[in-house]
Design a protein around this motif. Structure first.
Motif, PDB file in Angstrom:
ATOM      1  N   MET A   1      10.355  12.273 -10.777  1.00 41.09           N
ATOM      2  CA  MET A   1       9.477  11.203 -10.331  1.00 41.09           C
ATOM      3  C   MET A   1      10.002   9.863 -10.861  1.00 41.09           C
ATOM      4  N   SER A   2      10.075   8.866 -10.003  1.00 39.16           N
ATOM      5  CA  SER A   2      10.576   7.555 -10.403  1.00 39.16           C
ATOM      6  C   SER A   2       9.472   6.754 -11.080  1.00 39.16           C
ATOM      7  N   THR A   3       9.847   5.560 -11.534  1.00 39.96           N
ATOM      8  CA  THR A   3       8.859   4.715 -12.193  1.00 39.96           C
ATOM      9  C   THR A   3       8.211   3.790 -11.184  1.00 39.96           C
ATOM     10  N   LEU A   4       7.132   3.131 -11.596  1.00 41.79           N
ATOM     11  CA  LEU A   4       6.448   2.171 -10.732  1.00 41.79           C
ATOM     12  C   LEU A   4       7.067   0.800 -10.931  1.00 41.79           C
ATOM     13  N   LYS A   5       7.588   0.227  -9.849  1.00 43.62           N
ATOM     14  CA  LYS A   5       8.188  -1.090  -9.913  1.00 43.62           C
ATOM     15  C   LYS A   5       7.098  -2.161  -9.908  1.00 43.62           C
ATOM     16  N   GLU A   6       7.511  -3.398 -10.169  1.00 50.88           N
ATOM     17  CA  GLU A   6       6.547  -4.492 -10.246  1.00 50.88           C
ATOM     18  C   GLU A   6       5.740  -4.628  -8.957  1.00 50.88           C
ATOM     19  N   ALA A   7       6.399  -4.486  -7.813  1.00 50.05           N
ATOM     20  CA  ALA A   7       5.685  -4.583  -6.534  1.00 50.05           C
ATOM     21  C   ALA A   7       4.666  -3.454  -6.383  1.00 50.05           C
ATOM     22  N   ASP A   8       5.006  -2.252  -6.893  1.00 52.06           N
ATOM     23  CA  ASP A   8       4.055  -1.139  -6.861  1.00 52.06           C
ATOM     24  C   ASP A   8       2.834  -1.466  -7.717  1.00 52.06           C
ATOM     25  N   GLN A  42       3.296   5.311   0.186  1.00 50.21           N
ATOM     26  CA  GLN A  42       3.773   6.686   0.019  1.00 50.21           C
ATOM     27  C   GLN A  42       4.204   6.937  -1.419  1.00 50.21           C
ATOM     28  N   ARG A  43       4.807   5.947  -2.074  1.00 47.49           N
ATOM     29  CA  ARG A  43       5.245   6.104  -3.458  1.00 47.49           C
ATOM     30  C   ARG A  43       4.053   6.305  -4.391  1.00 47.49           C
ATOM     31  N   LEU A  44       2.955   5.606  -4.121  1.00 53.65           N
ATOM     32  CA  LEU A  44       1.797   5.733  -5.006  1.00 53.65           C
ATOM     33  C   LEU A  44       1.257   7.155  -5.007  1.00 53.65           C
ATOM     34  N   GLU A  45       1.367   7.824  -3.876  1.00 56.78           N
ATOM     35  CA  GLU A  45       0.867   9.194  -3.803  1.00 56.78           C
ATOM     36  C   GLU A  45       1.673  10.143  -4.698  1.00 56.78           C
ATOM     37  N   GLU A  46       2.926   9.770  -5.017  1.00 57.70           N
ATOM     38  CA  GLU A  46       3.723  10.581  -5.928  1.00 57.70           C
ATOM     39  C   GLU A  46       3.117  10.604  -7.332  1.00 57.70           C
ATOM     40  N   PHE A  47       2.327   9.583  -7.661  1.00 57.00           N
ATOM     41  CA  PHE A  47       1.759   9.461  -9.000  1.00 57.00           C
ATOM     42  C   PHE A  47       0.312   9.944  -9.064  1.00 57.00           C
ATOM     43  N   GLY A  48      -0.099  10.723  -8.075  1.00 57.93           N
ATOM     44  CA  GLY A  48      -1.424  11.323  -8.101  1.00 57.93           C
ATOM     45  C   GLY A  48      -2.532  10.435  -7.571  1.00 57.93           C
ATOM     46  N   MET A  49      -2.175   9.329  -6.930  1.00 55.88           N
ATOM     47  CA  MET A  49      -3.196   8.450  -6.369  1.00 55.88           C
ATOM     48  C   MET A  49      -3.420   8.794  -4.904  1.00 55.88           C
ATOM     49  N   ALA A  50      -4.644   9.140  -4.562  1.00 56.14           N
ATOM     50  CA  ALA A  50      -4.970   9.484  -3.181  1.00 56.14           C
ATOM     51  C   ALA A  50      -5.332   8.217  -2.421  1.00 56.14           C
ATOM     52  N   LEU A  51      -4.670   7.972  -1.286  1.00 56.21           N
ATOM     53  CA  LEU A  51      -4.932   6.789  -0.479  1.00 56.21           C
ATOM     54  C   LEU A  51      -5.463   7.186   0.890  1.00 56.21           C
ATOM     55  N   GLU A  52      -6.275   6.326   1.447  1.00 57.25           N
ATOM     56  CA  GLU A  52      -6.806   6.511   2.793  1.00 57.25           C
ATOM     57  C   GLU A  52      -6.259   5.410   3.686  1.00 57.25           C
ATOM     58  N   SER A  53      -5.930   5.773   4.922  1.00 56.65           N
ATOM     59  CA  SER A  53      -5.448   4.813   5.907  1.00 56.65           C
ATOM     60  C   SER A  53      -6.313   4.928   7.158  1.00 56.65           C
ATOM     61  N   VAL A  54      -6.944   3.837   7.557  1.00 57.43           N
ATOM     62  CA  VAL A  54      -7.823   3.827   8.733  1.00 57.43           C
ATOM     63  C   VAL A  54      -7.355   2.726   9.676  1.00 57.43           C
ATOM     64  N   LYS A  55      -7.089   3.081  10.913  1.00 54.52           N
ATOM     65  CA  LYS A  55      -6.623   2.106  11.900  1.00 54.52           C
ATOM     66  C   LYS A  55      -7.653   0.993  12.072  1.00 54.52           C
ATOM     67  N   GLY A  56      -7.181  -0.215  12.003  1.00 53.54           N
ATOM     68  CA  GLY A  56      -8.062  -1.368  12.142  1.00 53.54           C
ATOM     69  C   GLY A  56      -8.642  -1.858  10.828  1.00 53.54           C
ATOM     70  N   TRP A  87       2.818   1.225 -18.068  1.00 56.06           N
ATOM     71  CA  TRP A  87       2.164   1.803 -16.898  1.00 56.06           C
ATOM     72  C   TRP A  87       2.564   3.267 -16.732  1.00 56.06           C
ATOM     73  N   VAL A  88       3.864   3.540 -16.832  1.00 52.56           N
ATOM     74  CA  VAL A  88       4.373   4.898 -16.628  1.00 52.56           C
ATOM     75  C   VAL A  88       5.427   5.181 -17.683  1.00 52.56           C
TER      76      VAL A  88
END
Length: 323
Positions: A1-8, A42-56, A87-88
């Motif tokens: 698993m990679s680290t979280l960059k500043e933008a992340d 997608q990278r955040l999900e590697e760290f156990g964070m569940a994200l939701e995406s809803v059109k609109g 952070w990590v």
């Protein structure tokens, strides 16, 4: 698993309140394209964070993220310890062990996520991002290795007392030598490692993990019954408050342990002892000891009443037996 960059990290901050943010809004805030936002999600999900995406509507975290406030935590620790926050990291214990020593005052290592967290006997410690409490303390003890008997038990007492400060009715117990339980389910653990000895002083690293608010998906790799504080407390504090409370109890405990050893905590351990009087099996090295747990001694040894007499066990793993 990679680290979280500043933008992340910036993306997590933008999504930390659990509200929807559109891809264009996020892209504008971070100065990157919507396609790049999708890749970072997608990278955040590697760290156990569940994200939701809803059109609109865009993206949001399935649950809000409670980040530790590094400045507030250091203020709570004051001059008692120096805080190292990331952070990590792979492992806070590994970070503490890698510190050039010996140290003069306790050094505290805290992280939001461990990519290679370790429990006892080399087991993996599940460490999803901003879900639980992960930290290590490196501190000096005079008297060499012989002065460390019962340290993990004293640590357990301090953590248990901290949790009961948050809720005096919390039914927390300790399972020798290093597990914290609530109603028989594991809520935390302790890992003690030695960083080296010089001139009669030994630097010790105490690793502590406490389950704060963890989803079943995040805990899918755990192979035993577990619980978290969010499920057990009437009111769940912020992770910063939780960290400050537990660390303060430990930093108050350490000087007393250094001066008096585990004997000063024996009575308190007896009050939290979750195995005394119960049928147990203890795996100690290549031996399996069967009997009834009969408390602990002032040097931290577990007493087990067996058919052959009382055994004193200094290291091992306890399992409860059905009579």
């Amino acid at each position: 698993m990679s680290t979280l960059k500043e933008a992340d990290q910036q993306l997590i901050r933008l999504l930390s309140d659990g509200q929807f943010r559109s891809g264009s809004e996020l892209g504008q805030a971070l100065g990157i394209s919507r396609a790049a936002i999708w890749k970072r999600v997608q990278r955040l999900e590697e760290f156990g964070m569940a994200l939701e995406s809803v059109k609109g509507k865009g993206y949001r975290l399935a649950q809000s993220v409670d980040l530790i406030d590094q400045i507030s935590l250091q203020a709570e620790l004051g001059e008692r310890a120096q805080l190292h926050y990331q952070w990590v990291t792979e492992s806070t214990n590994a970070d503490a062990l890698a510190l050039a020593g010996p140290v003069r005052r306790p050094q505290v290592f805290v992280t939001e996520c461990q990519t290679a967290g370790r429990g006892r006997r080399g087991r993996q410690w599940q460490s999803p991002f901003a879900a639980n409490l992960y930290f290590s303390i490196r501190f000096p003890v005079s008297g060499g290795f012989a002065a460390l008997g019962g340290l993990s038990l004293a640590v357990g007492v301090a953590v248990a007392q901290a949790l009961q400060e948050l809720d005096p009715q919390l039914p927390v117990t300790l399972k020798w030598p290093n597990d914290l339980l609530i109603n028989g389910a594991k809520v935390g653990g302790v890992l003690i490692e030695l960083a080296g000895e010089m001139d009669g002083q030994v630097d010790v690293v105490i690793g502590v993990g406490v389950n704060g608010r963890m989803t079943g998906h995040q805990a899918r790799g755990i192979d035993q019954v577990w619980t978290d504080l969010a499920s057990e407390l009437v009111e769940m504090p912020s992770r910063t408050v939780l960290a400050a409370c537990v660390l303060s109890h430990l930093l108050d405990m350490l000087p007393r342990f250094s001066q008096q050893g585990f004997a000063a905590f024996l009575d308190a351990f007896d009050r939290y002892d979750g195995v005394r009087g119960k049928s147990v099996q203890v795996q100690s090295g290549d031996q399996m000891i069967l009997g009834e747990a009969a408390g602990v001694l002032a040097d931290g040894a577990l007493r087990v009443e067996t058919a052959q007499g009382v055994r004193e066990v200094y290291g091992g793993e306890v399992s409860l037996r059905v009579r």
